[in-house]
Design a protein around this motif. Structure first.
Motif, short mmCIF file in Angstrom:
data_model
loop_
_atom_site.label_atom_id
_atom_site.label_comp_id
_atom_site.label_asym_id
_atom_site.label_seq_id
_atom_site.Cartn_x
_atom_site.Cartn_y
_atom_site.Cartn_z
N MET A 261 76.09 -70.35 -2.39
CA MET A 261 76.63 -70.03 -1.08
C MET A 261 75.76 -70.68 -0.02
O MET A 261 74.56 -70.87 -0.24
N ARG A 262 76.35 -71.01 1.10
CA ARG A 262 75.62 -71.64 2.19
C ARG A 262 74.98 -70.58 3.08
O ARG A 262 75.25 -69.39 2.95
N ILE A 263 74.14 -71.01 4.00
CA ILE A 263 73.35 -70.10 4.81
C ILE A 263 74.23 -69.15 5.64
O ILE A 263 73.92 -67.97 5.77
N GLY A 264 75.33 -69.64 6.17
CA GLY A 264 76.23 -68.79 6.95
C GLY A 264 76.84 -67.70 6.09
O GLY A 264 77.00 -66.56 6.52
N GLU A 265 77.19 -68.04 4.86
CA GLU A 265 77.76 -67.06 3.94
C GLU A 265 76.73 -66.01 3.57
O GLU A 265 77.03 -64.82 3.53
N LEU A 266 75.50 -66.45 3.32
CA LEU A 266 74.44 -65.51 2.99
C LEU A 266 74.14 -64.61 4.19
O LEU A 266 73.93 -63.41 4.04
N ARG B 104 76.27 -63.67 6.52
CA ARG B 104 77.35 -62.67 6.61
C ARG B 104 77.23 -61.61 5.52
O ARG B 104 77.48 -60.43 5.75
N ALA B 105 76.84 -62.03 4.32
CA ALA B 105 76.75 -61.10 3.19
C ALA B 105 75.60 -60.10 3.34
O ALA B 105 75.68 -58.99 2.83
N THR B 106 74.55 -60.50 4.06
CA THR B 106 73.36 -59.66 4.15
C THR B 106 73.13 -59.05 5.52
O THR B 106 72.35 -58.10 5.66
N GLY B 107 73.76 -59.61 6.53
CA GLY B 107 73.51 -59.16 7.90
C GLY B 107 72.26 -59.78 8.49
O GLY B 107 71.90 -59.50 9.64
N ALA B 108 71.58 -60.62 7.75
CA ALA B 108 70.38 -61.32 8.25
C ALA B 108 70.84 -62.58 8.98
O ALA B 108 71.76 -63.27 8.53
N SER B 109 70.21 -62.87 10.10
CA SER B 109 70.58 -64.07 10.84
C SER B 109 70.17 -65.31 10.05
O SER B 109 69.26 -65.27 9.22
N ALA B 110 70.83 -66.43 10.34
CA ALA B 110 70.46 -67.69 9.70
C ALA B 110 69.00 -68.03 10.04
O ALA B 110 68.27 -68.55 9.20
N ALA C 210 70.45 -64.26 -4.24
CA ALA C 210 69.83 -64.28 -2.91
C ALA C 210 70.26 -63.08 -2.08
O ALA C 210 69.47 -62.58 -1.26
N VAL C 211 71.46 -62.57 -2.28
CA VAL C 211 71.92 -61.41 -1.51
C VAL C 211 71.02 -60.21 -1.79
O VAL C 211 70.53 -59.54 -0.87
N ARG C 212 70.76 -59.95 -3.06
CA ARG C 212 69.89 -58.82 -3.44
C ARG C 212 68.46 -59.08 -2.97
O ARG C 212 67.79 -58.17 -2.47
N GLN C 213 68.01 -60.31 -3.09
CA GLN C 213 66.64 -60.63 -2.69
C GLN C 213 66.44 -60.46 -1.19
O GLN C 213 65.43 -59.92 -0.75
#
Length: 125
Positions: free
Chosen positions: A1-6, A8-14, A42-45
Motif C-alpha cells: 500500500m502507498r503512504i496515503g493508503e497507510l 487513511r488506514a491508521t489515522g497517522a499523517s503522511a 505496517a498498519v499494525r506496526q
C-alpha cells in the motif's frame, strides 16, 4: 500500500509516517516511480508505534522495542533489557503522577482555606 493508503488506514499523517521512517521505526520499499510501498503489517506496526509514543516513550526506545514485538524471532537477551527500560519509564511516570497529586492536594487545601503558606494567616478564598 502507498503512504496515503497507510495514512487513511491508521489515522497517522503522511508526515508522521515519513518521520517514523527517518527514525528507523517503519520501513518501506521504493517503487520504480519513487513512491513508498508498505506491507500489510505496517498498519499494525504504526498503531503500535503510536501507542508507544502516547505512552511517552522516545523514538530511540521504540526503535529498540520494535524487534521484540514485531520480529518473527525476537533478539535474544535484548528484550529483557528493553522491558527493564520500559519499566523504568513507567515507574518514573508513577513518581511524577504522585508528585502532581500531592501538589494538586496542596492547592486544593489553599483554595478551600484549610491550609495557608508557611508563616501566613489563613485567608478565605
Amino acid at each position: 500500500m502507498r503512504i496515503g493508503e497507510l495514512s487513511r488506514a491508521t489515522g497517522a499523517s503522511a508526515r508522521s509516517l515519513r518521520y517514523y521512517e527517518e527514525q528507523g521505526l517503519l520501513s518501506s520499499r521504493r517503487r520504480s516511480n519513487g513512491y513508498r510501498e508498505y506491507g500489510e503489517e505496517a498498519v499494525r506496526q504504526v498503531a503500535f508505534i503510536q501507542d508507544l509514543y502516547r505512552a511517552g516513550l522516545p523514538s530511540q526506545i521504540i526503535r529498540d522495542i520494535l524487534p521484540c514485538s514485531t520480529a518473527p524471532v525476537p533478539p535474544a537477551g535484548e528484550c529483557t533489557q528493553l522491558l527493564a527500560r520500559v519499566r523504568q519509564v513507567r515507574d518514573e511516570l508513577a513518581r511524577q503522577e504522585q508528585q502532581i497529586a500531592q501538589r494538586r492536594e496542596m492547592l486544593d487545601r489553599y483554595l478551600t482555606g484549610t491550609a495557608a503558606p508557611a508563616g501566613q494567616p489563613h485567608c478565605s478564598p
